[in-house]
Design an enzyme around this catalytic site. Structure first.
Site, mmCIF file in Angstrom:
data_model
loop_
_atom_site.group_PDB
_atom_site.id
_atom_site.type_symbol
_atom_site.label_atom_id
_atom_site.label_comp_id
_atom_site.label_asym_id
_atom_site.label_seq_id
_atom_site.Cartn_x
_atom_site.Cartn_y
_atom_site.Cartn_z
ATOM 1 N N ASP A 270 10.420 -8.590 1.707
ATOM 2 C CA ASP A 270 10.374 -7.416 2.938
ATOM 3 C C ASP A 270 10.512 -8.481 4.201
ATOM 4 O OD1 ASP A 270 7.744 -9.314 2.410
ATOM 5 O OD2 ASP A 270 6.491 -7.729 3.119
ATOM 6 N N THR B 43 0.796 -1.202 0.066
ATOM 7 C CA THR B 43 0.272 -0.088 0.071
ATOM 8 C C THR B 43 0.812 1.276 -0.007
ATOM 9 O OG1 THR B 43 -0.110 0.081 2.394
ATOM 10 C CG2 THR B 43 -2.048 -1.028 1.189
#
Length: 245
Positions: free
Chosen positions: A102, A11
């Site tokens: 990540d 996002t």
């Protein structure tokens, strides 16, 4: 040498200069789900850079848009990818490329701290990974984050608000019940993971929380340490150790 770090999530884009001491500088965050993402990153980027270090779990289209913008401002872009073994960190996955970069970078940053850690990332998803004191990743879990739970409930039942409400053990209105149920589900999963981690390692690991939703959960997990921008810190480690300088 002008070097920047870029963490492109589901996002948001988080970016920061890489300082001379090998740490992220001031972090800028830009949401890419709304507005003119290309214009926003153009405004935030330095005019002329040497190396951009990029980690992305976003869609191919969004990643390509960022890479195009970086190519206009930086002489070179180095893209971080999950590795089975890196700087003393050993990934549990038989197919390392299936572990999101990540999570890999968060584990790398946790390993650099020393000791055993349960690393919980609270973003679009809730990710939980166990790292032992020898640098071995013992595996992890993925679940919806509290924010995603609220969003999904709202999509299926519009009368259930997507935001609002305060946590309570036994809520007396709908907004509070939603906040309590979604945050409580995440807290319970982390607590169970901590208990099982202690069984697996013979002692309780430290708990690192990172991501946009970390602060809300930390209020219910007094043993937790907030690790701000853990993925960017891991990317800085990767940049230093990968020879990409």
């Amino acid at each position: 040498m002008t070097r920047w770090l870029f963490d492109l999530g589901n996002t948001r884009l988080k970016m920061a200069p890489l300082t001379a001491d090998g740490e992220p500088g001031k972090v800028v965050a830009i949401a890419h789900g709304e507005g003119d993402f290309a214009a926003a990153i153009e405004a935030a980027l330095p005019r002329d850079g040497d190396i951009a270090y990029l980690a992305s779990v976003a869609s191919a289209q969004t990643t390509a848009a960022l890479q195009e913008a970086l190519s206009q401002r930086f002489a070179r872009t180095a893209v971080a990818r999950t590795a089975a073994h890196f700087a003393g960190l050993r990934i549990a996955y038989a197919k390392p490329d299936k572990l999101g970069v990540d999570r890999f970078l968060a584990l790398l940053a946790a390993h650099a701290r020393g000791g055993a850690w349960l690393v919980a990332g609270v973003g679009t998803a809730l990710t939980i990974d166990l790292l032992d004191g020898e640098g071995a990743h013992r595996g992890g879990r993925i679940a919806p984050s509290p924010a995603l739970m609220r969003e999904a409930l709202h999509q299926r039942a519009r009368q259930l608000p997507e935001v609002g409400g305060d946590y309570a053990e036994f809520a007396d209105d709908t907004e509070a019940a939603l906040a309590s149920g979604c945050e409580g589900a995440a807290v319970a999963l982390i607590e169970r993971s901590l208990a099982k981690a202690a069984e697996a390692l013979g002692a309780a690991p430290g708990l690192l929380l990172h991501g946009g939703g970390a602060d809300a959960l930390a209020a219910h997990l007094p043993q937790a340490q907030i690790a701000s921008h853990l993925v960017l810190r891991g990317l800085a480690q990767w940049a230093h150790r990968s020879g990409g300088e």
